[in-house]
Design a protein around this motif. Structure first.
Motif, PDB file in Angstrom:
ATOM      1  N   ARG A  55      43.917  46.074  41.509  1.00 39.44           N
ATOM      2  CA  ARG A  55      44.083  45.403  42.809  1.00 39.44           C
ATOM      3  C   ARG A  55      44.638  46.386  43.835  1.00 39.44           C
ATOM      4  N   ARG A  59      42.660  47.853  47.190  1.00 33.75           N
ATOM      5  CA  ARG A  59      43.168  47.574  48.535  1.00 33.75           C
ATOM      6  C   ARG A  59      43.567  48.823  49.288  1.00 33.75           C
ATOM      7  N   THR A  60      44.100  49.824  48.612  1.00 28.71           N
ATOM      8  CA  THR A  60      44.692  50.958  49.323  1.00 28.71           C
ATOM      9  C   THR A  60      43.902  52.251  49.232  1.00 28.71           C
ATOM     10  N   ALA A  63      37.855  50.387  48.260  1.00 31.25           N
ATOM     11  CA  ALA A  63      37.519  48.999  47.955  1.00 31.25           C
ATOM     12  C   ALA A  63      36.226  48.870  47.168  1.00 31.25           C
ATOM     13  N   ALA A 139      41.004  41.515  44.339  1.00 30.19           N
ATOM     14  CA  ALA A 139      41.642  41.831  45.618  1.00 30.19           C
ATOM     15  C   ALA A 139      40.666  41.623  46.769  1.00 30.19           C
ATOM     16  N   ARG A 140      39.417  42.046  46.583  1.00 21.64           N
ATOM     17  CA  ARG A 140      38.407  41.843  47.633  1.00 21.64           C
ATOM     18  C   ARG A 140      38.172  40.356  47.878  1.00 21.64           C
ATOM     19  N   ASP A 142      40.241  37.834  47.342  1.00 17.04           N
ATOM     20  CA  ASP A 142      41.398  37.261  48.025  1.00 17.04           C
ATOM     21  C   ASP A 142      41.393  37.630  49.501  1.00 17.04           C
ATOM     22  N   ASP A 143      41.062  38.878  49.795  1.00 16.77           N
ATOM     23  CA  ASP A 143      41.078  39.335  51.178  1.00 16.77           C
ATOM     24  C   ASP A 143      40.004  38.639  52.006  1.00 16.77           C
ATOM     25  N   THR A 144      38.793  38.497  51.481  1.00 14.21           N
ATOM     26  CA  THR A 144      37.735  37.852  52.257  1.00 14.21           C
ATOM     27  C   THR A 144      37.972  36.346  52.372  1.00 14.21           C
ATOM     28  N   LYS A 145      38.566  35.752  51.337  1.00 15.92           N
ATOM     29  CA  LYS A 145      38.861  34.319  51.387  1.00 15.92           C
ATOM     30  C   LYS A 145      39.881  34.029  52.489  1.00 15.92           C
ATOM     31  N   GLY A 146      40.814  34.934  52.673  1.00 15.77           N
ATOM     32  CA  GLY A 146      41.833  34.746  53.689  1.00 15.77           C
ATOM     33  C   GLY A 146      41.342  34.974  55.108  1.00 15.77           C
ATOM     34  N   LEU A 147      40.141  35.506  55.273  1.00 17.11           N
ATOM     35  CA  LEU A 147      39.622  35.786  56.610  1.00 17.11           C
ATOM     36  C   LEU A 147      38.840  34.641  57.227  1.00 17.11           C
TER      37      LEU A 147
END
Length: 197
Positions: A55, A59-60, A63, A139-140, A142-147
């Motif tokens: 993760r 993220r860092t 990706a 991680a990807r 989670d990040d796209t779901k939050g957008l």
């Protein structure tokens, strides 16, 4: 004597009482105390450190990459570097893969990762890369779901409370070229969204 119909109902309209032995195996024998409480706490599930590191890597550092390929290329390049001491025969892309490999190994989260990778069998390498990939993919996601929700706020023109027709925060099916505003934003700059041709 009670008559039983074809559907199992007694002649008096009640279901027959099953025998204690026929009720889903064994019946409970002891009463439980404190049945009105919350019950036992669910134990915290420990996440594998490799998934956690995947993760972080996703993220860092990078990706979108094939972690198994990065590990394989990194091991081959490291072996060549150990024998010759130089990276001159490798392409710029391969050198970049090696840089990613070194960043993958330089972690405080999984201190044994470097030793494990260099000593592991091919099957174990596949397991390690699968766990790292699982973490990066999570991680990807989670990040796209939050957008999805914040994007709606961002694309709504100033002065409007909501889009017409409205878009739901948790549904993506009506977005893209199906909606007037998202279609306008996705339209290539050389074309006019309002021009039907």
């Amino acid at each position: 004597m009670t008559l039983t119909t074809a559907n199992g109902i007694n002649g008096d309209g009640n279901l027959p009482r099953p025998s204690p032995d026929s009720v889903l195996g064994r019946r409970p024998q002891e009463l439980e105390d404190n049945v009105l409480g919350q019950g036992p706490r669910k134990k915290a599930c420990m996440q594998d450190p490799l998934i956690h590191h995947g993760r972080h890597f996703g993220r860092t550092i990078h990706a979108f990459c094939r972690i198994h390929g990065i590990i394989n290329n990194g091991i081959i390049i490291q072996d060549e570097l150990d024998t010759t001491g130089q990276l001159t025969k490798f392409t710029e892309d391969q050198k970049h893969h090696y840089k990613l490999f070194k960043q993958l190994l330089e972690t405080q989260n999984v201190p044994y990762l470097k030793d494990t990778i260099f000593l592991a069998s091919l099957e174990r390498l596949q397991e390690i890369s699968d766990m790292l990939h699982k973490g990066a993919s999570g991680a990807r996601a989670d990040d796209t779901k939050g957008l999805k929700g914040p994007i709606l706020e961002w694309i709504t023109p100033k002065g409007q409370d909501s889009l017409v027709p409205p878009l739901l925060r948790n549904v993506k099916i009506d977005r893209g070229f199906y909606h007037e505003r998202t279609g306008f934003l996705l339209c290539p700059t050389g074309l006019q969204w309002s021009d039907l041709e």
